[in-house]
Design a protein around this motif. Structure first.
Motif: not given
Lengths: 220, 240
Positions: A113, A116-117, A120, A141, A145, A148, B184-189, B191
């Motif tokens: 995770m 991925m963050i 992005a 951003y 992030a 979360t 791409a930007l939304s998916f990690p947030l 999950l």
């Protein structure tokens, strides 16, 4: 310069000592427990770097000082590098002890995770053409992030139990013997020193690039 | 028109609240969406195509009865999340493309704009779930033991989806390569929310009772946190 030389000597000493001087921990097959001296410091540096990046981003959003953003960007990039290395070494350890490179252990889930963050985050940085806007968006951003992350820490472990070793290889546990502990802390210092050295290089590089670009643009 | 103390021009002489501005933006977006039906069409067509592909290749008997609650929950949420990601960025990209972004900046306060767009995205998600979830249940023969818990999971999951993506939509509207960037930007947030929603739907379908519906609460907490943080951060990216 002197910092670089001292760091090299220190890291070499630690590497030699953890292979030749420290005994492997009990309860692990063969030599696999020596990963402790490399994998854990990498994960520690990654955490430190991401935290630093988040704080620097917030500082940038409040003060709008460009240097804070250079720090945020460099720290995020180095954090990504160390996080990737921690994933790879952890995966090798998983193969040696649990029998498979990847099994979506909660630790593996949360580290992916993070990758991925920040993946992005770099995509966002490269997609915004305006410099000022890019810095603000990246800061926003990374804060978003970061919010979360508590869910990952509390939600994911509810779903499966972890196989990640916590007891015999945890420095906070009194079960760890003193020799291992000393060299583990030494390795932690070495990796943190390496991170600081790389971070300073990277920030200097970004500053020079920025100056060159300004000079280039002022010609027109 | 006359300027307020802060020098900002507002279109109404009556004092407008955050909520009334947000509702005005929401209704305006709904009206313009009703004329073009671009976002709703693209989201629904994406969802229906995926649903048909899944249903055609799996059918209602291929998966063992005991495996169904979990696997169907995974499939349902994959369909919902990726359909939502295919169209939710329209709310802000539309403003950028038609050049109405600057007018919107002048005519409403940033938080009101955010809330209006959030309401609009939630409306889209509501329409999507109202059509896709019953269709999925019918086509796949999905048996749900606790319908109340399942509905609550869908509602809170939808709230979380809207809350987690609206701020990202506002950012990518001002960036290059908008379509791919949004996912791409939304998916990690998203999950953590997706994992929770799948777990919650699975539990509702199995009929395993858990005191207090923990997954529903986690999804609701996620939505509240994302909305709060977005309201704080939105002015930064909006007034650039």
């Amino acid at each position: 310069m002197i910092y670089k030389i001292l760091l090299t000597i220190w890291m070499n000493l630690i590497i030699a000592a953890v292979f030749l001087y420290v005994e492997p921990a009990v309860g692990f097959p063969g030599e696999v427990s020596r990963i402790l001296f490399f994998h854990v410091p990498m994960a520690w540096v990654a955490t430190l770097a991401f935290l630093l990046s988040m704080i620097a981003s917030s500082v940038y959003l409040i003060t709008r000082k460009v240097n804070a953003d250079f720090l945020a960007q460099s720290s995020a990039e180095l954090g990504f590098l160390f996080c990737f290395l921690a994933t790879v070494t952890g995966s090798i350890f998983a193969k040696a002890t649990w029998g498979s490179f990847w099994n979506w252990d909660p630790r593996q889930t949360s580290i992916v995770m993070l990758l991925m963050i920040y993946g992005a985050y770099f995509v966002l940085r490269s997609a915004v053409p305006d410099y000022e806007k890019r810095r603000v968006f990246a800061g926003v951003y990374s804060i978003l992030a970061f919010c979360t992350v508590p869910f990952l820490i509390f939600v994911v472990p509810r779903i499966t139990t972890s196989l990640h070793p916590e007891d015999t290889l945890n420095p906070a546990n009194p079960g760890m013997d003193i020799k291992t502990l000393i060299f583990f802390l030494g390795s932690l210092c070495a990796y943190t020193g390496l991170f600081v050295w790389m971070l300073r290089l990277k920030v200097r590089m970004l500053r020079i690039m920025d100056r060159e670009q300004r000079a280039f643009r002022s010609n027109f | 028109m006359h300027p307020t103390k802060s020098g900002r021009w507002i279109t109404q002489t009556v004092s407008s609240t955050y909520l009334s501005e947000a509702v005005a933006i929401w209704l305006r977006d709904l009206r313009s969406e009703f004329r073009t039906r671009y976002a709703v069409n693209s989201i629904l067509m994406f969802a229906l195509t995926t649903l048909v592909a899944v249903s055609f290749s799996i059918g209602s008997f291929r998966i063992e009865e005991s495996e169904r609650p979990f696997l169907y929950a995974v499939l349902l949420w994959i369909i919902l999340v990726f359909s939502a990601l295919s169209g939710l960025s329209r709310s802000f990209v539309k403003e950028q493309e038609s050049g109405t972004m600057d007018i919107l900046k002048l005519s409403a306060r940033p938080q009101a704009v955010f809330l209006g767009k959030l309401f609009f995205n939630l409306t889209m998600l509501g329409v999507l779930e109202l059509i896709i979830v019953p269709a999925f249940i019918l086509l796949m023969g999905y048996k749900i033991k606790f319908p109340g818990c399942f509905v609550a999971m869908m509602v809170t999951g939808g709230l979380g989806l809207g809350a987690g993506t609206t701020l990202v939509a506002a950012m990518i509207a001002q960036a290059d390569a908008r379509g791919a960037l949004f996912s791409a930007l939304s998916f990690p947030l998203l999950l953590p929310l997706i994992i929770t929603a799948i777990k919650g739907s699975e539990r509702a379908a199995y009929g395993i009772s858990a005191a207090g519906w923990p997954e529903v609460k986690i999804a609701a907490a996620y939505a509240v946190i994302m909305i709060t943080i977005s309201l704080l951060l939105f002015p930064l990216i909006w007034e650039e």
